[in-house]
Design a protein around this motif. Structure first.
Motif, PDB file in Angstrom:
ATOM      1  N   LYS A 217       0.822  -1.210   0.000  1.00  0.00           N
ATOM      2  CA  LYS A 217       0.000   0.000   0.000  1.00  0.00           C
ATOM      3  C   LYS A 217       0.855   1.258   0.000  1.00  0.00           C
ATOM      4  O   LYS A 217       0.526   2.245  -0.664  1.00  0.00           O
ATOM      5  CB  LYS A 217      -0.932   0.000   1.212  1.00  0.00           C
ATOM      6  CG  LYS A 217      -2.107  -0.952   1.096  1.00  0.00           C
ATOM      7  CD  LYS A 217      -3.113  -0.728   2.210  1.00  0.00           C
ATOM      8  CE  LYS A 217      -4.368  -1.579   2.009  1.00  0.00           C
ATOM      9  NZ  LYS A 217      -5.381  -1.320   3.060  1.00  0.00           N
TER      10      LYS A 217
ATOM     11  N   ARG B 171       3.816   1.738  -1.255  1.00  0.00           N
ATOM     12  CA  ARG B 171       4.440   2.015  -2.544  1.00  0.00           C
ATOM     13  C   ARG B 171       3.414   2.468  -3.584  1.00  0.00           C
ATOM     14  O   ARG B 171       3.776   2.968  -4.648  1.00  0.00           O
ATOM     15  CB  ARG B 171       5.187   0.787  -3.056  1.00  0.00           C
ATOM     16  CG  ARG B 171       4.310  -0.404  -3.371  1.00  0.00           C
ATOM     17  CD  ARG B 171       5.136  -1.634  -3.699  1.00  0.00           C
ATOM     18  NE  ARG B 171       5.921  -1.422  -4.899  1.00  0.00           N
ATOM     19  CZ  ARG B 171       5.518  -1.733  -6.127  1.00  0.00           C
ATOM     20  NH1 ARG B 171       4.324  -2.255  -6.305  1.00  0.00           N
ATOM     21  NH2 ARG B 171       6.281  -1.522  -7.170  1.00  0.00           N
ATOM     22  N   LYS B 172       2.119   2.314  -3.263  1.00  0.00           N
ATOM     23  CA  LYS B 172       1.072   2.741  -4.193  1.00  0.00           C
ATOM     24  C   LYS B 172       0.318   3.977  -3.704  1.00  0.00           C
ATOM     25  O   LYS B 172      -0.689   4.357  -4.305  1.00  0.00           O
ATOM     26  CB  LYS B 172       0.066   1.592  -4.401  1.00  0.00           C
ATOM     27  CG  LYS B 172       0.641   0.403  -5.148  1.00  0.00           C
ATOM     28  CD  LYS B 172      -0.420  -0.660  -5.355  1.00  0.00           C
ATOM     29  CE  LYS B 172       0.116  -1.834  -6.136  1.00  0.00           C
ATOM     30  NZ  LYS B 172      -0.916  -2.887  -6.343  1.00  0.00           N
ATOM     31  N   ARG B 173       0.783   4.590  -2.611  1.00  0.00           N
ATOM     32  CA  ARG B 173       0.078   5.777  -2.111  1.00  0.00           C
ATOM     33  C   ARG B 173      -0.008   6.843  -3.194  1.00  0.00           C
ATOM     34  O   ARG B 173       0.994   7.201  -3.821  1.00  0.00           O
ATOM     35  CB  ARG B 173       0.780   6.343  -0.879  1.00  0.00           C
ATOM     36  CG  ARG B 173       0.505   5.567   0.381  1.00  0.00           C
ATOM     37  CD  ARG B 173       0.912   6.316   1.623  1.00  0.00           C
ATOM     38  NE  ARG B 173       2.291   6.759   1.619  1.00  0.00           N
ATOM     39  CZ  ARG B 173       2.951   7.166   2.694  1.00  0.00           C
ATOM     40  NH1 ARG B 173       2.332   7.202   3.864  1.00  0.00           N
ATOM     41  NH2 ARG B 173       4.199   7.559   2.612  1.00  0.00           N
ATOM     42  N   ASN B 174      -1.221   7.355  -3.387  1.00  0.00           N
ATOM     43  CA  ASN B 174      -1.475   8.242  -4.521  1.00  0.00           C
ATOM     44  C   ASN B 174      -2.443   9.345  -4.088  1.00  0.00           C
ATOM     45  O   ASN B 174      -3.542   9.067  -3.610  1.00  0.00           O
ATOM     46  CB  ASN B 174      -2.077   7.419  -5.676  1.00  0.00           C
ATOM     47  CG  ASN B 174      -2.403   8.268  -6.889  1.00  0.00           C
ATOM     48  OD1 ASN B 174      -1.934   9.396  -7.014  1.00  0.00           O
ATOM     49  ND2 ASN B 174      -3.205   7.732  -7.782  1.00  0.00           N
TER      50      ASN B 174
ATOM     51  N   VAL C 219      -0.409   9.646 -12.086  1.00  0.00           N
ATOM     52  CA  VAL C 219      -0.265   9.254 -10.689  1.00  0.00           C
ATOM     53  C   VAL C 219       0.466  10.358  -9.930  1.00  0.00           C
ATOM     54  O   VAL C 219       1.435  10.927 -10.418  1.00  0.00           O
ATOM     55  CB  VAL C 219       0.519   7.929 -10.576  1.00  0.00           C
ATOM     56  CG1 VAL C 219       0.706   7.547  -9.117  1.00  0.00           C
ATOM     57  CG2 VAL C 219      -0.220   6.823 -11.317  1.00  0.00           C
TER      58      VAL C 219
ATOM     59  N   LYS D  30       2.273  10.194  -6.744  1.00  0.00           N
ATOM     60  CA  LYS D  30       2.756   9.289  -5.715  1.00  0.00           C
ATOM     61  C   LYS D  30       3.230  10.038  -4.471  1.00  0.00           C
ATOM     62  O   LYS D  30       3.753  11.139  -4.547  1.00  0.00           O
ATOM     63  CB  LYS D  30       3.904   8.434  -6.256  1.00  0.00           C
ATOM     64  CG  LYS D  30       3.473   7.380  -7.263  1.00  0.00           C
ATOM     65  CD  LYS D  30       4.641   6.490  -7.637  1.00  0.00           C
ATOM     66  CE  LYS D  30       4.206   5.372  -8.583  1.00  0.00           C
ATOM     67  NZ  LYS D  30       5.342   4.501  -8.953  1.00  0.00           N
TER      68      LYS D  30
ATOM     69  N   ASN E 176       5.584   8.487  -1.813  1.00  0.00           N
ATOM     70  CA  ASN E 176       6.348   7.362  -1.279  1.00  0.00           C
ATOM     71  C   ASN E 176       6.792   7.654   0.150  1.00  0.00           C
ATOM     72  O   ASN E 176       6.573   8.739   0.687  1.00  0.00           O
ATOM     73  CB  ASN E 176       7.539   7.029  -2.177  1.00  0.00           C
ATOM     74  CG  ASN E 176       8.461   8.225  -2.373  1.00  0.00           C
ATOM     75  OD1 ASN E 176       8.614   9.058  -1.484  1.00  0.00           O
ATOM     76  ND2 ASN E 176       9.074   8.313  -3.539  1.00  0.00           N
TER      77      ASN E 176
END
Length: 749
Positions: free
Chosen positions: A633, A635-638, A653, A655, A657
């Motif tokens: 999750k 590494r996919k925070r957006n 995206v 991101k 991180n």
């Protein structure tokens, strides 16, 4: 607007920003060729105007179609216009407040007009310089303060040198309301002038109808209005009186019912009657009688003054020497006043009445209306020039802000900047909560839109309702938390929010979207959940036991006979009962001791590295899934879904991180304090010694147990080899004895 027609002639440069490859806007030519950038490579396709920390005028200029949203094609159109009127495109990247006049492109017809207008602005302001600033163009009041005409179609008393015309404009503003001129003064436009003269014509015609020769509108001349007022003041009471008289004429027996009620008078008789005029006024105008005449000398005292005025203005003139008034006479007076009442109801042009009929007739006949309309036309002749002054103001706002807008629209570099002064235009301030500062806060215009979309961001979100008593405003925000723990966060928790102007707002948490914050938190999450579950179970069990104990105590208390208390009886000592208790305790202690011995034996018999691997494996089994899920999750925070919920059309995206996330939330750091805390409970020396003794006894007990059970050798502790060998020989030499089992009916003692 139509879709972009792409060209492939311009070479773009790219960079990685926020873990995503994005196009770079680092030259004026990049802005000039913005229309050639593939639409798929833009970070944003559209965004709302509301809720942005950006200059409102710049946003208004960018919103070309004025629909409350800024679309990609509007940005392209603005870039094309801006680069066509500014020579040096690289100047657009500096965000300067001041533009040199020689940098305006006069080869472009619109640029030439803008330059001329810019010089006119400086002249109006009394400045002699070769550049113009946004401060010069923003103050329209100062620009037009000394100008007679400014192209907005509004004229003020200062628009003419003729005193009568200037006075007329002031009168129109006073009677019809004014329109704000660009100079800041109140004036009139064509609509106000037309409305004034229409009202003047109506008022003049209405007055003429009332003054016509032979007209019955004013039966009492100048006193007609006063007569009407006097009649209206008593009309209801007089008509009520004549009805009462008619009822008595219909039936004498009702005379007491329609006359003054003696009992009511008796109620107020002991009071100061001067304070009871309202009560007295509710009584009939006079005592009704069968003859139906209203006597002048027997009027209700509360109405005496009003009746005297009516008698003086009308009755004594119409019926000289009369001492009473009949209903027919009254109706005759009312009918005589009816034309005046109708005429008054048809009154028009009341707005100009205060100017007087003579002045109204004068302005209707002296041609002043044409003079006013001519002044308005003269002012409107400068409309194009004034519009260009507004255009210069638009240019200066774009000249200063357009590059910053592109950094928040095409590239998002302001969001990923580590410079605290370069915040993204959607960031509204900072939230302080639970010893942390959340720097990424967005204003929420529609909480309903955040229901599901914001949760897809994979971020820990805190929604707050903020209020400011000082500003008299309230708003909803969402804060992103990217560091620290979450155990103290809950709905209803109070916090403090500071907007970008430094104003403080009281904040209260209204909603939390729970997502992993970091790996450390995820690692301990299973243990924390297990501990919370255990504490909850223990608390529930303790509460149940307490409730049961209280219920049992209450039941026993209810069964006690207080009147005849029973004699105390000593319970006999039950040896069997206590033997069972001791046996159970012995078994429990033996079980615990054996378990500890086995655990210690197992650990001692295993190499240290293997033990560590086992412990590590157990921890991985427990915490591994949680950490893996958190890592996926994190590494996919957006941020994209949060912006999308706010009405943005995010095309890429955004991101967040773990490394960048740490910059978005700061936690409190405390120094190590060596001085003692006077409020910390101190442990006495006796308790410390007791703890050491207990620990030594436990260790000695375990060692003794291992020694006497022959297991010291298994755990590597010193154990005499001779004794061990002797025990083995003795055990081998000892014969094996088989013991026969007793029969089922055999009794053994």
């Amino acid at each position: 607007m139509k879709k972009l027609a792409l060209k492939n002639g311009f070479k773009w440069t790219y960079s990685s920003i926020g873990g995503v490859v994005r196009v770079k806007i680092d030259s004026g030519e990049d802005i000039a060729h913005l229309g050639e950038l593939d639409q798929k490579k833009w970070t944003v396709l559209s965004c709302p105007v509301a809720g942005l920390e950006f200059d409102p005028h710049t946003l208004k200029v960018l919103d070309v179609d004025n629909d409350g949203r800024i679309h990609l094609l509007e940005v392209v159109q603005t870039a094309k216009w801006l680069t066509s009127v500014v020579k040096d495109h690289d100047l657009l990247l500096k965000g300067s407040n001041e533009l040199p006049l020689d940098k305006i492109n006069v080869e472009n017809p619109e640029g030439e007009k803008i330059l001329k207008s810019a010089r006119q602005i400086l002249k109006n302001l009394g400045h002699k310089k070769d550049s113009i600033s946004i401060d010069d163009t923003s103050d329209s009041v100062a620009i037009f303060a000394k100008t007679r005409f400014n192209g907005d179609g509004v004229i003020t008393p200062a628009s003419t040198d003729d005193a009568a015309t200037s006075e007329l404009i002031a009168n129109i503003v006073d009677k019809m309301g004014g329109v704000t001129d660009r100079s800041g003064e109140q004036g009139v436009d064509t609509d106000k002038i037309e409305a004034f003269y229409a009202a003047a014509a109506d008022y003049s015609a209405w007055c003429a109808a009332g003054q016509a020769e032979g007209n019955s509108v004013l039966p009492y001349g100048a006193d007609t209005a006063d007569v009407v007022a006097a009649c209206n003041a008593l009309k209801a009471k007089i008509e009520d009186y004549f009805i009462r008289c008619k009822l008595i004429g219909f039936d004498d027996s009702v005379s007491s019912a329609v006359d003054v009620n003696v009992d009511k008078v008796a109620e107020i008789g002991q009071k100061n009657l001067g304070d009871c005029l309202d009560e007295i006024a509710s009584y009939p105008l006079a005592r009704p009688s069968k003859d139906g005449l209203l006597p002048y000398d027997a009027i209700n005292p509360a109405w005496h003054t009003a009746f005297t005025s009516l008698r003086t203005l009308v009755l004594d003139k119409e019926y000289e020497g009369a001492t009473s008034l009949s209903e027919e006479q009254w109706n005759s007076i009312v009918a005589k006043l009816t034309p005046y009442t109708v005429w008054m109801n048809e009154k028009k042009g009341t707005g100009v009445e205060g100017l007087g009929l003579e002045y109204v007739n004068k302005v209707l006949s002296d041609g002043s209306k044409d003079a006013l309309l001519a002044l308005v036309a003269q002012d409107k002749a400068l409309e194009e020039e004034s519009a260009l002054i507004d255009k210069v103001n638009d240019l200066m706002h774009l000249y200063r802000d357009f590059a910053k807008f592109l950094r928040n629209y095409v590239v998002f570099s302001d969001f990923y900047s580590l410079n605290p002064d370069e915040m993204a235009m959607f960031e509204v301030g900072e939230l302080f909560i639970d010893e942390r500062c959340c720097k990424l806060c967005l204003k929420v215009e529609n909480m309903g839109a955040h229901g599901d979309m914001a949760g897809l961001s994979g971020m820990f979100l805190i929604y707050c309702h903020c209020t400011s008593q000082t500003l008299g405003k309230s708003m909803d925000i969402v804060a992103v938390m990217t560091d620290g723990g979450t155990k103290n966060l809950r709905v209803g928790k109070n916090a403090m929010f500071y907007d970008r102007e430094g104003n403080d707002w009281d904040a209260v948490v209204t909603k939390i979207v729970d997502n992993p914050i970091n790996i450390r938190q995820a690692f301990f999450s299973p243990y924390r959940k297990a501990w919370n579950f255990l504490v909850e179970k223990i608390s529930k069990n303790a509460a149940d036991k307490e409730a049961a104990a209280v219920a049992d105590l209450q039941a026993k208390a209810d069964g006690v006979n207080l009147a005849a208390p029973a004699a105390d009886k000593k319970q006999a000592f039950d040896i069997a009962k206590f033997s069972g208790i001791f046996a159970a305790l012995g078994l429990a202690i033996g079980f615990i001791t054996d378990a500890v011995v086995k655990l210690v034996s197992g650990i001692a018999a295993t190499p240290i590295w293997q033990t560590l691997l086992v412990v590590l494996g157990i921890m991985l089994i427990i915490s591994g899934p949680s950490c893996l899920l958190a890592w996926m999750k994190l590494r996919k925070r957006n941020l994209g879904p949060v912006l999308n919920a706010n009405g943005w059309a995010i095309n890429s995206v955004v991101k967040v991180n773990t490394i960048f996330g740490k910059t978005l939330t700061s936690t409190a750091k405390y120094p190590i304090i060596k001085a003692g805390d006077p409020f910390v409970k101190k442990t006495s020396a006796g308790k410390k010694i007791l703890r050491v003794v207990i620990a030594l006894v436990v260790v000695a007990g375990i060692a003794a147990g291992l020694y006497f059970t022959g297991k010291l050798g298994k755990i590597g502790l010193p154990y005499p080899k001779e004794e061990a060998a002797a025990e083995q020989v003795e055990a081998a030499a000892e014969p094996v004895v088989e013991v026969a089992q007793p029969a089922a009916d055999t009794v053994t003692e």
